[in-house]
Design a protein around this motif. Structure first.
Motif, PDB file in Angstrom:
ATOM      1  N   VAL A   1      27.963 -26.370   9.116  1.00 40.74           N
ATOM      2  CA  VAL A   1      29.093 -27.239   8.763  1.00 40.74           C
ATOM      3  C   VAL A   1      30.401 -26.476   8.949  1.00 40.74           C
ATOM      4  CG1 VAL A   1      30.217 -28.453   6.841  1.00 40.74           C
ATOM      5  CG2 VAL A   1      27.746 -28.696   7.223  1.00 40.74           C
ATOM      6  N   ASN A   2      30.369 -25.227   8.550  1.00 47.62           N
ATOM      7  CA  ASN A   2      31.563 -24.401   8.715  1.00 47.62           C
ATOM      8  C   ASN A   2      31.917 -24.219  10.193  1.00 47.62           C
ATOM      9  OD1 ASN A   2      33.568 -22.874   7.309  1.00 47.62           O
ATOM     10  ND2 ASN A   2      32.670 -21.053   8.247  1.00 47.62           N
ATOM     11  N   ALA A   3      30.895 -24.010  11.012  1.00 50.55           N
ATOM     12  CA  ALA A   3      31.138 -23.780  12.438  1.00 50.55           C
ATOM     13  C   ALA A   3      31.712 -25.028  13.115  1.00 50.55           C
ATOM     14  CB  ALA A   3      29.840 -23.363  13.133  1.00 50.55           C
ATOM     15  N   VAL A   4      31.158 -26.191  12.767  1.00 54.75           N
ATOM     16  CA  VAL A   4      31.564 -27.413  13.476  1.00 54.75           C
ATOM     17  C   VAL A   4      32.891 -27.946  12.946  1.00 54.75           C
ATOM     18  CG1 VAL A   4      30.895 -29.803  14.014  1.00 54.75           C
ATOM     19  CG2 VAL A   4      29.151 -27.999  13.936  1.00 54.75           C
ATOM     20  N   TYR A   5      33.083 -27.884  11.632  1.00 55.36           N
ATOM     21  CA  TYR A   5      34.231 -28.595  11.017  1.00 55.36           C
ATOM     22  C   TYR A   5      35.305 -27.659  10.474  1.00 55.36           C
ATOM     23  CZ  TYR A   5      31.121 -32.617  11.283  1.00 55.36           C
ATOM     24  OH  TYR A   5      30.293 -33.604  11.739  1.00 55.36           O
ATOM     25  N   TYR A   6      35.303 -26.407  10.891  1.00 53.03           N
ATOM     26  CA  TYR A   6      36.228 -25.448  10.286  1.00 53.03           C
ATOM     27  C   TYR A   6      37.676 -25.940  10.322  1.00 53.03           C
ATOM     28  CZ  TYR A   6      38.729 -21.185   9.188  1.00 53.03           C
ATOM     29  OH  TYR A   6      39.577 -20.271   8.607  1.00 53.03           O
ATOM     30  N   ASN A   7      38.160 -26.334  11.498  1.00 54.62           N
ATOM     31  CA  ASN A   7      39.560 -26.761  11.623  1.00 54.62           C
ATOM     32  C   ASN A   7      39.825 -28.019  10.806  1.00 54.62           C
ATOM     33  OD1 ASN A   7      40.237 -24.629  13.255  1.00 54.62           O
ATOM     34  ND2 ASN A   7      39.706 -25.719  15.150  1.00 54.62           N
ATOM     35  N   HIS A   8      38.869 -28.931  10.851  1.00 56.15           N
ATOM     36  CA  HIS A   8      39.000 -30.175  10.105  1.00 56.15           C
ATOM     37  C   HIS A   8      39.104 -29.899   8.593  1.00 56.15           C
ATOM     38  CE1 HIS A   8      38.495 -34.578   9.878  1.00 56.15           C
ATOM     39  NE2 HIS A   8      37.982 -34.296   8.686  1.00 56.15           N
ATOM     40  N   ILE A   9      38.221 -28.995   8.122  1.00 54.26           N
ATOM     41  CA  ILE A   9      38.217 -28.675   6.686  1.00 54.26           C
ATOM     42  C   ILE A   9      39.558 -28.067   6.276  1.00 54.26           C
ATOM     43  CG2 ILE A   9      37.165 -27.198   4.900  1.00 54.26           C
ATOM     44  CD1 ILE A   9      34.507 -27.470   6.515  1.00 54.26           C
ATOM     45  N   GLN A  10      40.076 -27.180   7.125  1.00 52.06           N
ATOM     46  CA  GLN A  10      41.348 -26.518   6.820  1.00 52.06           C
ATOM     47  C   GLN A  10      42.488 -27.527   6.754  1.00 52.06           C
ATOM     48  OE1 GLN A  10      41.519 -23.285   5.884  1.00 52.06           O
ATOM     49  NE2 GLN A  10      39.291 -23.436   6.091  1.00 52.06           N
ATOM     50  N   ALA A  11      42.403 -28.590   7.554  1.00 49.92           N
ATOM     51  CA  ALA A  11      43.481 -29.581   7.612  1.00 49.92           C
ATOM     52  C   ALA A  11      43.445 -30.541   6.418  1.00 49.92           C
ATOM     53  CB  ALA A  11      43.385 -30.371   8.918  1.00 49.92           C
ATOM     54  N   LEU A  12      42.282 -30.617   5.734  1.00 54.95           N
ATOM     55  CA  LEU A  12      42.165 -31.547   4.605  1.00 54.95           C
ATOM     56  C   LEU A  12      42.932 -31.024   3.386  1.00 54.95           C
ATOM     57  CD1 LEU A  12      38.361 -32.473   4.582  1.00 54.95           C
ATOM     58  CD2 LEU A  12      40.259 -34.012   5.095  1.00 54.95           C
ATOM     59  N   PRO A  13      43.418 -31.937   2.530  1.00 52.36           N
ATOM     60  CA  PRO A  13      43.962 -31.493   1.240  1.00 52.36           C
ATOM     61  C   PRO A  13      42.845 -30.793   0.460  1.00 52.36           C
ATOM     62  CG  PRO A  13      44.344 -33.858   1.604  1.00 52.36           C
ATOM     63  CD  PRO A  13      43.461 -33.398   2.702  1.00 52.36           C
ATOM     64  N   PRO A  14      43.144 -29.681  -0.209  1.00 51.58           N
ATOM     65  CA  PRO A  14      42.106 -28.883  -0.868  1.00 51.58           C
ATOM     66  C   PRO A  14      41.181 -29.703  -1.763  1.00 51.58           C
ATOM     67  CG  PRO A  14      44.210 -27.752  -0.960  1.00 51.58           C
ATOM     68  CD  PRO A  14      44.483 -29.090  -0.331  1.00 51.58           C
ATOM     69  N   GLU A  15      41.686 -30.719  -2.451  1.00 52.41           N
ATOM     70  CA  GLU A  15      40.844 -31.459  -3.392  1.00 52.41           C
ATOM     71  C   GLU A  15      39.795 -32.316  -2.674  1.00 52.41           C
ATOM     72  OE1 GLU A  15      44.072 -31.742  -3.051  1.00 52.41           O
ATOM     73  OE2 GLU A  15      44.637 -33.841  -2.768  1.00 52.41           O
ATOM     74  N   GLU A  16      39.980 -32.564  -1.392  1.00 47.73           N
ATOM     75  CA  GLU A  16      39.011 -33.387  -0.652  1.00 47.73           C
ATOM     76  C   GLU A  16      37.932 -32.555   0.056  1.00 47.73           C
ATOM     77  OE1 GLU A  16      40.928 -36.105   2.035  1.00 47.73           O
ATOM     78  OE2 GLU A  16      42.437 -36.639   0.525  1.00 47.73           O
ATOM     79  N   ARG A  17      38.151 -31.253   0.115  1.00 46.53           N
ATOM     80  CA  ARG A  17      37.277 -30.416   0.956  1.00 46.53           C
ATOM     81  C   ARG A  17      35.821 -30.415   0.483  1.00 46.53           C
ATOM     82  NH1 ARG A  17      41.323 -25.255   1.964  1.00 46.53           N
ATOM     83  NH2 ARG A  17      42.845 -26.457   3.158  1.00 46.53           N
ATOM     84  N   GLU A  18      35.646 -30.248  -0.820  1.00 45.21           N
ATOM     85  CA  GLU A  18      34.288 -30.077  -1.345  1.00 45.21           C
ATOM     86  C   GLU A  18      33.422 -31.309  -1.031  1.00 45.21           C
ATOM     87  OE1 GLU A  18      32.133 -29.257  -5.569  1.00 45.21           O
ATOM     88  OE2 GLU A  18      34.199 -28.551  -5.351  1.00 45.21           O
ATOM     89  N   ALA A  19      34.004 -32.478  -1.283  1.00 48.85           N
ATOM     90  CA  ALA A  19      33.252 -33.715  -1.045  1.00 48.85           C
ATOM     91  C   ALA A  19      32.926 -33.862   0.444  1.00 48.85           C
ATOM     92  CB  ALA A  19      34.061 -34.922  -1.523  1.00 48.85           C
TER      93      ALA A  19
END
Lengths: 505, 77
Positions: free
Chosen positions: A426-444
């Motif tokens: 998940v980290n490999a595929v969505y790294y940039n996407h995760i970084q762009a999300l507001p922190p409170e939405e990342r975990e979900a």
């Protein structure tokens, strides 16, 4: 000549003071070692009277001949450390060459009982450089390799050139405290490169069995070491054209039904793979090779319902079962050994992959991993891949995954096969996407993607896609393996014709 | 006084330090848990002794061979 007198003299070996020194060191006389090695006294000896005219060189310091181990003929070369510390003269070398040639003609195993100070430098022109001199011993060993089993029991020193005898054997059994193996002695190292080091640190048995990998089995004393050689030979055919001898079957030490409770469902938790092996193979049949070296991978010979098998298993309890340079090396050599002598291979996979990081890249993890994968590919003996828990990345390939022509790839219900684990993926595929999300939405978001990933590699899906050939209840694994090896025993050993492969290492 | 160094088996991040300075540890006791390759890697004391020094904290990266914990036999300064 007085035959009886000459024979008795030659059989006595060197002077009594050297016998005494041997005893003080816990060493047996060469002929006593042979009595332990062989079933009985049906020993056929050559060259007993070698160098008889020299007077003080009985049998020229080496005993050669053929005896019986488990009822089958086995050739032997035994250095006699009471004769000039087991050193090699011209006739010593000629006797060793001849027993090698005999083993090759007869297609029988050759055991080297090594305890030798090395070449007699004063005799070098007669024994070192020429066509039938010491180098030829190693040339012959290489020729014999894979034709007949070659076993070294290292009972004393094997110095300089002599250190190559163990190096060219299939297996090296060492006696702790007495066995040593080195190119240059500590004295020579101090003189030539200025290093001060003890003999044990330089080339002791424990060092070689744990660090260098030159030793395979570490024993406390000579009787134990020679018994280990006999036991080792019980798993092998006399030569590459024969099958390993079967033995009466026995049940495992502990019930196979317990395997389910041994393997944790949590992919990241360690467990002890030996506990699984104990519940799989015939009681008392596991003979481990390189137990102390690269213990994150287990290699050993065993019997399954009486049939000899070679086991290659990841050990999640050590270094997470990750493959390193040394574990890849250990695996490759063991696979070659089994493939050489018609021993079917069982792979028990629980592997997060090959180690990553700058340290191992500098050690050449890629080419050493490639060597293991090459060995798995080339092995044409029956081979069964069992995915016990995870098999990630090239770890799947190294453990005889589906692309490497195993006769079958079995999975336990705990199996997980993927290019990498869910967290890393998940980290490999969505790294940039995760970084762009507001922190409170990342975990979900991450939890959702992981759930999708888990569904994607679900075992039922892999079975449905025919990635694995069968999903097996752990309680049935032993029976399943026994049946499978029965039906695969006629596997055609087919591989493209070539002069030789060009291996990664 | 005998000193015994407990080192990292492999590169990874310290997940948990299970001992403090002054603790007595038995041979085979887990002193540190590394996380590496997503696996929990227990690091155990090869021999028993008193914890003289803890050189790492949770979250630290360690390379193979780095010293994690120093033990002594508690017989002197």
């Amino acid at each position: 000549m007085d035959l009886r007198r000459e024979v008795e003299r030659a059989r006595r070996g060197g002077d009594e003071k050297y016998h005494r020194r041997n005893r003080q060191q816990g060493k047996l006389f060469a002929r006593e070692r042979l009595r332990l090695l062989f079933d009985d006294d049906r020993f056929v000896e050559d060259g007993l009277l070698a160098n008889a005219l020299a007077g003080d060189l009985p049998a020229d310091g080496v005993v050669t001949g053929i005896g019986y181990v488990h009822g089958r003929p086995v050739a032997v070369m035994a250095n006699d450390s009471t004769v000039k510390a087991g050193s090699w003269g011209a006739r010593t070398v000629e006797k060793i060459l001849r027993i090698q040639e005999t083993a090759l003609r007869q297609r029988i195993p050759l055991v080297y009982l090594v305890d030798s100070a090395g070449a007699r430098i004063t005799d070098q022109v007669e024994m070192f450089p020429g066509r039938r001199h010491a180098g030829r011993i190693f040339y012959n060993q290489v020729r014999l390799s894979g034709v007949v089993p070659q076993v070294c029991v290292l009972l004393g020193p094997s110095a300089a050139g002599g250190a190559y005898i163990p190096a060219f054997c299939d297996v090296v059994i060492m006696v702790e405290g007495n066995a040593s193996m080195y190119l240059g002695s500590p004295r020579m190292a101090e003189m030539v490169i200025g290093e001060k080091v003890s003999l044990e640190e330089m080339g002791g048995a424990r060092m070689h069995c744990t660090v260098s990998g030159c030793g395979d089995v570490l024993c406390a004393d000579e009787p134990e070491a020679i018994a280990a050689a006999r036991r080792y030979l019980s798993y092998f055919p006399s030569n590459f054209t024969e099958r390993p001898p079967a033995a009466p079957a026995s049940e495992p030490e502990a019930p196979t039904a317990e395997i389910a409770s041994i393997v944790p469902a949590d992919q990241n938790a360690p467990f002890d793979m030996y506990q699984l092996i104990r519940r799989l193979v015939d009681a008392g049949s596991f003979f481990e090779i390189k137990a102390l070296f690269a213990p994150e991978l287990i290699t050993g010979l065993a019997r399954l319902n009486g049939r000899v098998v070679g086991i290659v298993a990841n050990q999640p309890r050590v270094k997470g079962g990750v493959l390193f340079v040394d574990s890849a090396d250990k695996a490759a050599r063991f696979i070659w050994l089994c493939d050489a002598f018609n021993i079917p291979l069982i792979f028990l996979a629980d592997v997060p992959g090959f180690m990553i990081g700058s340290r191992v890249e500098r050690q050449g993890i890629i080419r050493h991993g490639a060597k293991m994968i090459a060995a798995v590919s080339e092995a044409t003996v029956p081979k069964v891949s069992v995915i016990v828990r995870k098999a990630y990345g090239a770890g799947l390939y190294a453990m005889a995954g589906p692309a490497f022509e195993p006769d079958c790839c079995l999975a336990l219900p705990t199996a997980q096969i993927a290019v990498m684990g869910p967290e890393a993926a998940v980290n490999a595929v969505y790294y940039n996407h995760i970084q762009a999300l507001p922190p409170e939405e990342r975990e979900a978001f991450v939890a959702q993607r992981r759930a999708e990933y888990a569904a994607d590699i679900d075992l039922l899906r892999l079975a449905s896609e025919l990635i694995v050939d069968a999903v097996v209840d752990p309680a049935d694994l032993r029976e399943e393996l026994i049946r499978r090896l029965d039906v695969y025993s006629g596997r055609v050993r087919d591989w493209p014709a070539k002069h030789r492969p060009v291996t990664p290492v | 006084m005998a000193i015994h160094l407990i080192t990292a088996d492999m590169a990874g991040v310290v997940a948990e330090v299970k001992v403090r300075e002054g603790d007595q540890v038995a041979p085979g006791a887990e002193v540190v848990v590394l996380e590496s390759m997503k696996m929990h890697i227990p690091i155990t004391a090869g021999q028993g002794g008193r914890v003289r020094e803890v050189r790492v904290a949770a979250g630290a990266f360690v390379n193979e061979g780095d010293v994690l914990v120093v033990l002594d036999d508690g017989t002197g300064a």
